[in-house]
Scaffold this motif. Sequence first.
Motif, PDB file in Angstrom:
ATOM      1  N   VAL A 121      33.533 -18.818  87.112  1.00  0.00           N
ATOM      2  CA  VAL A 121      34.211 -19.204  88.479  1.00  0.00           C
ATOM      3  C   VAL A 121      33.375 -19.171  89.699  1.00  0.00           C
ATOM      4  O   VAL A 121      32.529 -18.211  89.849  1.00  0.00           O
ATOM      5  CB  VAL A 121      35.406 -18.430  88.915  1.00  0.00           C
ATOM      6  N   LEU A 122      33.049 -20.172  90.354  1.00  0.00           N
ATOM      7  CA  LEU A 122      32.198 -20.333  91.660  1.00  0.00           C
ATOM      8  C   LEU A 122      33.159 -20.389  92.861  1.00  0.00           C
ATOM      9  O   LEU A 122      34.120 -20.893  93.058  1.00  0.00           O
ATOM     10  CB  LEU A 122      31.676 -21.620  91.689  1.00  0.00           C
ATOM     11  N   LEU A 176      28.212  -3.015  91.660  1.00  0.00           N
ATOM     12  CA  LEU A 176      28.399  -1.445  91.538  1.00  0.00           C
ATOM     13  C   LEU A 176      29.702  -0.952  90.861  1.00  0.00           C
ATOM     14  O   LEU A 176      29.504   0.035  90.559  1.00  0.00           O
ATOM     15  CB  LEU A 176      28.589  -0.912  93.067  1.00  0.00           C
ATOM     16  N   ASN A 177      30.727  -1.967  90.704  1.00  0.00           N
ATOM     17  CA  ASN A 177      31.776  -1.795  90.094  1.00  0.00           C
ATOM     18  C   ASN A 177      31.787  -1.863  88.477  1.00  0.00           C
ATOM     19  O   ASN A 177      32.726  -2.121  87.774  1.00  0.00           O
ATOM     20  CB  ASN A 177      33.122  -2.094  90.473  1.00  0.00           C
ATOM     21  N   GLY A 178      30.562  -2.408  88.211  1.00  0.00           N
ATOM     22  CA  GLY A 178      30.510  -3.032  86.681  1.00  0.00           C
ATOM     23  C   GLY A 178      31.078  -4.360  86.392  1.00  0.00           C
ATOM     24  O   GLY A 178      31.107  -4.809  85.517  1.00  0.00           O
ATOM     25  N   VAL A 179      31.278  -5.114  87.681  1.00  0.00           N
ATOM     26  CA  VAL A 179      31.629  -6.494  87.356  1.00  0.00           C
ATOM     27  C   VAL A 179      30.604  -7.516  87.380  1.00  0.00           C
ATOM     28  O   VAL A 179      29.792  -7.572  88.180  1.00  0.00           O
ATOM     29  CB  VAL A 179      32.775  -6.852  88.693  1.00  0.00           C
ATOM     30  N   ASP A 180      30.504  -8.425  86.426  1.00  0.00           N
ATOM     31  CA  ASP A 180      29.429  -9.486  86.375  1.00  0.00           C
ATOM     32  C   ASP A 180      29.482 -10.401  87.696  1.00  0.00           C
ATOM     33  O   ASP A 180      30.661 -10.890  87.887  1.00  0.00           O
ATOM     34  CB  ASP A 180      29.860 -10.123  85.169  1.00  0.00           C
ATOM     35  N   ALA A 181      28.516 -10.655  88.362  1.00  0.00           N
ATOM     36  CA  ALA A 181      28.699 -11.460  89.600  1.00  0.00           C
ATOM     37  C   ALA A 181      27.001 -11.674  89.738  1.00  0.00           C
ATOM     38  O   ALA A 181      26.076 -10.817  89.655  1.00  0.00           O
ATOM     39  CB  ALA A 181      29.312 -10.447  90.701  1.00  0.00           C
ATOM     40  N   ALA A 187      26.924 -19.956  96.366  1.00  0.00           N
ATOM     41  CA  ALA A 187      28.386 -19.498  95.899  1.00  0.00           C
ATOM     42  C   ALA A 187      28.197 -18.060  95.128  1.00  0.00           C
ATOM     43  O   ALA A 187      27.001 -18.069  94.499  1.00  0.00           O
ATOM     44  CB  ALA A 187      28.820 -20.517  95.012  1.00  0.00           C
ATOM     45  N   THR A 188      29.195 -17.203  94.877  1.00  0.00           N
ATOM     46  CA  THR A 188      29.366 -16.134  93.997  1.00  0.00           C
ATOM     47  C   THR A 188      29.550 -16.821  92.753  1.00  0.00           C
ATOM     48  O   THR A 188      30.410 -17.924  92.729  1.00  0.00           O
ATOM     49  CB  THR A 188      30.251 -15.076  94.513  1.00  0.00           C
ATOM     50  N   TYR A 189      29.173 -16.228  91.574  1.00  0.00           N
ATOM     51  CA  TYR A 189      29.460 -16.664  90.362  1.00  0.00           C
ATOM     52  C   TYR A 189      29.837 -15.570  89.478  1.00  0.00           C
ATOM     53  O   TYR A 189      29.005 -14.611  89.391  1.00  0.00           O
ATOM     54  CB  TYR A 189      28.136 -17.679  89.857  1.00  0.00           C
ATOM     55  N   GLN A 190      30.977 -15.758  88.866  1.00  0.00           N
ATOM     56  CA  GLN A 190      31.293 -14.710  87.735  1.00  0.00           C
ATOM     57  C   GLN A 190      31.639 -15.506  86.190  1.00  0.00           C
ATOM     58  O   GLN A 190      32.480 -16.241  86.279  1.00  0.00           O
ATOM     59  CB  GLN A 190      32.683 -14.054  88.185  1.00  0.00           C
ATOM     60  N   PRO A 191      30.478 -15.162  85.474  1.00  0.00           N
ATOM     61  CA  PRO A 191      30.394 -16.228  84.147  1.00  0.00           C
ATOM     62  C   PRO A 191      31.574 -15.562  83.241  1.00  0.00           C
ATOM     63  O   PRO A 191      32.191 -16.711  82.613  1.00  0.00           O
ATOM     64  CB  PRO A 191      29.220 -15.770  83.658  1.00  0.00           C
ATOM     65  N   ARG A 192      32.350 -14.462  83.377  1.00  0.00           N
ATOM     66  CA  ARG A 192      33.418 -14.248  82.434  1.00  0.00           C
ATOM     67  C   ARG A 192      34.558 -14.488  83.094  1.00  0.00           C
ATOM     68  O   ARG A 192      35.618 -14.318  82.076  1.00  0.00           O
ATOM     69  CB  ARG A 192      33.388 -12.605  82.279  1.00  0.00           C
ATOM     70  N   SER A 203      37.926 -11.467  88.354  1.00  0.00           N
ATOM     71  CA  SER A 203      37.695  -9.981  88.928  1.00  0.00           C
ATOM     72  C   SER A 203      37.050  -9.678  89.909  1.00  0.00           C
ATOM     73  O   SER A 203      36.738  -8.496  90.316  1.00  0.00           O
ATOM     74  CB  SER A 203      37.949  -8.849  87.813  1.00  0.00           C
ATOM     75  N   ASN A 204      36.434 -10.655  90.688  1.00  0.00           N
ATOM     76  CA  ASN A 204      35.163 -10.386  91.479  1.00  0.00           C
ATOM     77  C   ASN A 204      35.868 -10.134  92.909  1.00  0.00           C
ATOM     78  O   ASN A 204      35.442 -11.061  93.806  1.00  0.00           O
ATOM     79  CB  ASN A 204      34.356 -11.339  91.577  1.00  0.00           C
ATOM     80  N   TYR A 205      36.755  -9.158  93.121  1.00  0.00           N
ATOM     81  CA  TYR A 205      37.361  -8.765  94.459  1.00  0.00           C
ATOM     82  C   TYR A 205      36.473  -7.582  94.921  1.00  0.00           C
ATOM     83  O   TYR A 205      35.480  -6.955  94.339  1.00  0.00           O
ATOM     84  CB  TYR A 205      38.705  -8.007  94.337  1.00  0.00           C
ATOM     85  N   LEU A 206      36.302  -7.575  96.418  1.00  0.00           N
ATOM     86  CA  LEU A 206      35.501  -6.769  97.093  1.00  0.00           C
ATOM     87  C   LEU A 206      35.947  -5.183  96.999  1.00  0.00           C
ATOM     88  O   LEU A 206      34.759  -4.665  96.719  1.00  0.00           O
ATOM     89  CB  LEU A 206      35.685  -7.002  98.599  1.00  0.00           C
TER      90      LEU A 206
END
Length: 410
Positions: free
Chosen positions: A112-113, A134-139, A167-172, A76-79
Motif C-alpha cells: 500500500v502506498l 520503532l513498532n516493528g511495522v514494515d514501512a 509516499a509511505t509504502y508498506q510492502p506486507r 497496519s502502518n498507523y502512527l
Amino acid sequence: MSPRTPGAELPEHPDWLWRNPEPKRSYDVVVVGGGGHGLATAHYLAKNHGITNVAVLEKGWLAGGNMARNTTIIRSNYLWDESAGIYEHALKLWEGLADELDYPILFSQRGVLNLAHSLQDVRDSVRRVEANRLNGVDAEWLDADGVKDVCPIVNISPDVRYPVLGATYQPRAGIAKHDHVAWGLARSADAAGIDIIQNCEVTGLDVVGNRVVGVQTTRGPIVAGKVALCSAGHTSVLAAMAGIDLPVQSHPLQALVSELLEPVHPTVVMSNAVHVYVSQAHKGELVMGAGIDAYNSYTQRGAFHIIEEQMAAALELFPVFARAHVLRTWGGIVDVSPDASPIIGLSPVDNLYLNCGWGTGGFKATPGVGWVYAHTIAHDTPHPLNAPFSLDRFTTGALVDEHGAAAVAH
C-alpha cells in the motif's frame, strides 16, 4: 446443511457453509452483528476460549452490511503505538488466516502506498514511517520516482494541482476477498456449534439493575449471559437502548467498481489530500473509495458530488483510466469517534461490551479485533491490545488521535 468435510470441493453457494438454525431461548453470549467483526469474535470465542454456546444475530443477511461495502484494504502502518499494536496483530493473523480457516480468503500482499502531496504531508509521512519502524511495522519512505517504480501508472508530473512528492509504502499490506473472509469465519464458527441467525434484528436490550440479561428481537426474546455489540454504524443506536450515549457519529462512505480491466494496477494507492484510494480486484475491476459524506446518516448511499470529486481525483492520479466505465457504486455506514480510533471494551452496563468507532479501519482489523474482543468478553477485562481503546478515554483525555493515518474518516 452442515459444513463441508475437510478436503471436499468448495460449494458454489455460501449458505451451504453454515446452518440456518432457529434461535434458542438463551445463550451464554449473544453477538449483535453478523459482519466481519461479529463473525471473527465468534470464531475466536470458540477457538481461543472454548465458548460455543453463542449466537451471532444479524438483522439482514450474513455480512451484508459494511463487510460487503468496503474496499478491502489491509494495512497496519498507523502512527501511534496503540494503533500499530492492534493493526499489526491483525495483519499477522491475516497472513495465516486462510490456513487457520482452511478456506481461501484471497489475501494478496501487494503493498500500500499512502501519497504525500505537500511538504507537510512529507513531514507527517516520514514521521509515521519512523514510528512504524520503532513498532516493528514494515514501512518505507519513497520519493516520487520510487512511487513510480512501485506503481508505474501513477502520474508524478509536477504540473497538477496535487503533485505527488512521495509516499509511505508498506510492502506486507494488501487486499483480501471480503465475502470469502466472512464465509470462512462463519463456516468455522458454525462448525464449533455457534448459531448464526440471519434476519433477526435486535429491537431492545433487557437490562435489570445495571446488568444486561437478554435481547429483544424480531424473532422473539433471547436470554443472554453476555451481549457484545458489533454493528458498526448502528452500534450507537443499540447502545442507546441501554441508556448509553456513545461519542460516535455515523456517516455514509461511498465506493465504486469499474468494469473488468486487464491487470494494470499492481498495488494499492491511497491519497488523503484528494480523498481517493484505488486498487484492482482479483477479477480485474478497479475498486475506488471516496471521502465520507459530511452529513450524518444511516443510509447505504450518498451524494453524487462525492463520486464526481472522487473520479476527478482518480483521473488526476491515473490518467490511464480516463475511458474506464463505472460498473456500480455503493455506500457503507462508518462510525467515527472523536479521535478517529475505535472503542473496544467494557461498557457502563455490566456484561454489555462495545466494539465500534472504527471509521474506515474496520475491515483491516477483522481478525485482530475478533481476537481481543473475544478475550474481553471471555474474561470481562480488556486484552492488553485493546485496553487503550476503552470508552473512558474520552473522560480521562487519554486519546489515540489517528486522524492523520486513518485515511478519509475525518
